[in-house]
Design an enzyme around this catalytic site. Structure first.
Site, short mmCIF file in Angstrom:
data_model
loop_
_atom_site.label_atom_id
_atom_site.label_comp_id
_atom_site.label_asym_id
_atom_site.label_seq_id
_atom_site.Cartn_x
_atom_site.Cartn_y
_atom_site.Cartn_z
N GLU A 155 14.64 -15.39 0.18
CA GLU A 155 14.87 -16.59 1.26
C GLU A 155 14.05 -17.83 1.18
O GLU A 155 14.40 -18.73 1.75
CB GLU A 155 15.22 -16.12 2.78
CG GLU A 155 16.52 -15.12 2.91
CD GLU A 155 16.14 -14.38 4.12
OE1 GLU A 155 15.75 -15.34 5.19
OE2 GLU A 155 16.68 -13.36 4.58
N ASP A 171 0.93 -1.30 -0.09
CA ASP A 171 0.06 -0.06 0.17
C ASP A 171 0.78 1.30 -0.35
O ASP A 171 1.77 1.27 0.86
CB ASP A 171 -0.95 -0.02 1.30
CG ASP A 171 -1.93 1.05 1.31
OD1 ASP A 171 -2.85 0.94 0.48
OD2 ASP A 171 -1.76 1.96 2.18
C1 GLC Z 1 -4.07 2.93 -0.39
C2 GLC Z 1 -5.55 2.19 -0.30
C3 GLC Z 1 -6.63 3.05 0.00
C4 GLC Z 1 -6.19 3.52 1.14
C5 GLC Z 1 -4.86 4.23 1.22
C6 GLC Z 1 -4.41 4.47 2.39
O1 GLC Z 1 -4.48 3.88 -1.57
O2 GLC Z 1 -5.64 1.35 -1.65
O3 GLC Z 1 -7.83 2.20 -0.05
O4 GLC Z 1 -7.18 4.28 1.71
O5 GLC Z 1 -3.86 3.69 0.54
O6 GLC Z 1 -4.05 3.50 3.39
#
Ligand code: GLC
Length: 584
Positions: free
Chosen positions: A297, A231
């Site tokens: 790993e 993310d």
């Molecule tokens: C990413 C996720 C989104 C979230 C953001 C903050 O873009 O896909 O849904 O709100 O990160 O974590």
């Protein structure tokens, strides 16, 4: 080769790039995989509380195996106060009780593996939840303490420190800083949150933070996961000194990255666009190199896919150099309008940018952050990414056109070499839900902008499984955390299963043919001689023609393998894609 009967053709329009080899490198499964995104809150609810859960997913996995995907990616199911749908994690190594337990995850993964489906989990390293033990400790600890050094706490500006440390804005609206209070109640330092105030940013210059995420990676790798979707993989490192951003963030949910590659911006894209001091900093790459070494790993081609809203594509390709991640979501492709020239350009640019570093391209049209493509491709007004659509939005989508274009766009995408992502429900042709009641909305974007931006709830509505069951089979009690539209009965999976021409059967057959003809690997060759609104290419022995224009296109003689709309005679109607095996 027969030619389109559109007379607007010019020599430039056929001067597409030379054939581009793709899927370089080894035979790792992820290079050509079709990966199905599950948003756990909205996939299937086994315990009837109206919120999807892991046991619900496990019970429905056979449907995905039958669809023919190679892997699933699960959006976060970890302990979380759910202020941002689980992207606010308070414990990275446990399952939130609303989704089940670690044992439920074990059963899910085991069942998936039995069915031949790999399992990718989400990793949220840019920020924790404000209810994470580390942040609670940081708030309780004095300024300058080791506990605070895991996050980005700063003194305010101005005489009383009441001006935020810099001018950065939250992606979800409002400022990116929140002021804390000291134990005696007097105002204290500020902390940075690029997203909601419940999502404090970690300080990745702190070795303790790095070590903790290696521990978290190992925790899930040891349990047998096949990979991680990372993310905000462009956000972890901030520019030294946290300088003001000269061009404050506005509009797009992820910072205005992923600009569509239209001719107007072509010149601009040739140079690097200005980098905000919080996105795409060079320092992030060192972090992923360390993670790569950790994954290597482990046996079995464990993979990393970056959610990095970075452009242009050659810059994004840095995330997937051989010693970093394996894939990056191709948001430039997602944001490309349904127009021949722009599509040809982004396909060519993607294959060459990722190919140059030995990585496969990815292709994606929908996810839990964007307006579903069955609506987005027929919007009649600009819709900045992250804005969503609601009852008062301008330019609502034209319904029949949306699904028609979505089917054509999906059929084009699933023919392209590389790895494709399918978001739950797009295989049913689900549109964005527009008329959610205000009080049902949960996206922090909605609250932080005072309702100015609707946000992302409209693509997160629980999906329909059985036309005549309560909540269309999503939940045994009929409860759903967001209301489902009445029209979804006819889109339910059981209403489409085995029905010729249904969107579900289109996806199922496309995935079958993709596998049979090895479409995910190899090279594409552009077919010359079509008008500019036509995307025509050959992958292996399959000819793919997508008509984004209004004029029917004459097709070459051959066997129709699959078509996004019924074909009459040898003409390809508007907004239709066909896969053919050309004779001779
Ligand atoms: C990413 C996720 C989104 C979230 C953001 C903050 O873009 O896909 O849904 O709100 O990160 O974590």
């Amino acid at each position: 080769m027969t030619i389109a009967d559109d007379t607007s053709q010019t020599p430039e329009q056929v001067a597409d790039p030379a054939p581009v080899a793709t899927t370089p490198g080894g035979d790792e499964w992820w290079r050509s995989a079709v990966i199905y995104q599950i948003y756990p809150r909205s996939f299937a609810d086994a315990n009837g509380d109206g919120m999807g859960d892991l046991a619900g997913i496990t019970a429905r996995l056979t449907a995905l195996a039958e669809l023919g995907v190679d892997a699933i990616w699960l959006s976060p199911f970890y302990r979380s106060p759910q202020r941002d749908g689980g992207y606010d994690v308070s414990d990275y190594c446990d399952v939130d009780p609303i989704f089940g337990t670690l044992e439920d995850f074990g059963r899910l993964q085991e069942r998936a593996h039995e069915l031949g489906l790999r399992v990718i989990v989400d990793l949220v390293p840019n920020h924790t939840s404000s209810e994470h033990a580390w942040f609670e400790e940081a708030l309780a600890a004095p300024e300058g303490s080791r506990e605070r050094a895991r996050y980005i706490f700063r003194d305010g500006r101005g005489e009383n420190g009441d001006v935020p440390p810099n001018n950065w804005e939250s992606v979800f609206g409002g400022r990116a800083w929140t002021r804390t209070a000291r134990p005696d109640g007097s105002p204290g330092q500020w902390y940075l949150h690029l997203f909601d105030e419940s999502q404090p940013d970690l300080d990745w210059s702190n070795p303790e933070v790095r070590a903790e995420f290696v521990r978290i990676l190992r925790f899930w790798l040891d349990r047998g996961v096949d990979g991680f979707r990372v993310d905000v993989a462009h956000g972890l490192v901030k520019e030294e000194g946290l300088p003001d951003y000269a061009k404050p963030l506005t509009g797009g949910s992820m910072g205005g990255a992923g600009v569509p590659l239209t001719p107007e911006i072509e010149a601009e894209a040739a140079q690097e666009p200005p980098t905000p001091p919080y996105w795409g900093q060079e320092g992030v790459h060192e972090i992923y190199r360390e993670w790569r070494r950790v994954l290597d790993e482990y046996e079995g081609d464990r993979m990393l896919v970056a959610e990095a809203w970075v452009d242009p594509l050659p810059k994004l390709a840095k995330w997937v150099r051989p010693d970093e991640m394996d894939q990056a979501f191709n948001f430039a492709y997602l944001e490309t309008p349904w127009e021949g020239p722009a599509l040809r350009r982004v396909i060519a640019d993607s294959l060459s940018a990722f190919g140059a570093v030995g990585a496969p391209s990815t292709w994606v049209l929908s996810n839990h952050d964007v307006v579903r493509h069955a609506s987005r491709l027929a919007l009649t007004a600009e819709n900045p990414q992250g804005a969503g659509i609601g009852p008062n939005s301008d330019g609502k989508p034209i319904p029949d056109l949306g699904i028609r274009r979505a089917r054509a766009a999906s059929l084009l995408m699933l023919a392209l070499p590389g790895s494709a992502y399918v978001y739950q429900g797009e295989d049913l042709g689900l549109p964005e839900v527009i008329d959610l009641p205000d009080e049902a909305r949960q996206d922090p974007t909605w609250y932080r902008t005072g309702g100015e931006r609707y946000g992302r709830d409209g693509c997160r509505v629980p999906i329909p499984w059985e036309a005549s069951a309560p909540a269309y089979g999503f939940s045994p009690t009929g409860r759903t955390w967001l209301p489902q539209p009445e029209e979804w009965a006819e889109l339910a999976r059981d209403a489409q299963q085995g029905v010729p021409g249904s969107t579900l059967e289109l996806y199922r057959r496309a995935l079958e043919l993709r596998r049979e003809h090895g479409l995910g690997r190899g090279a594409i060759e552009w077919l010359p001689g079509y008008s500019e609104q036509v995307v025509a290419l050959v992958v292996g022995e399959v000819t793919v023609v997508a008509n984004t224009g209004e004029t029917p296109v004459e097709l070459p003689a051959g066997e129709v393998l699959l078509s996004s709309e019924p074909l009459s005679e040898a003409a390809l109607p508007a907004d239709t894609t066909v896969w053919l095996r050309v004779s001779g």
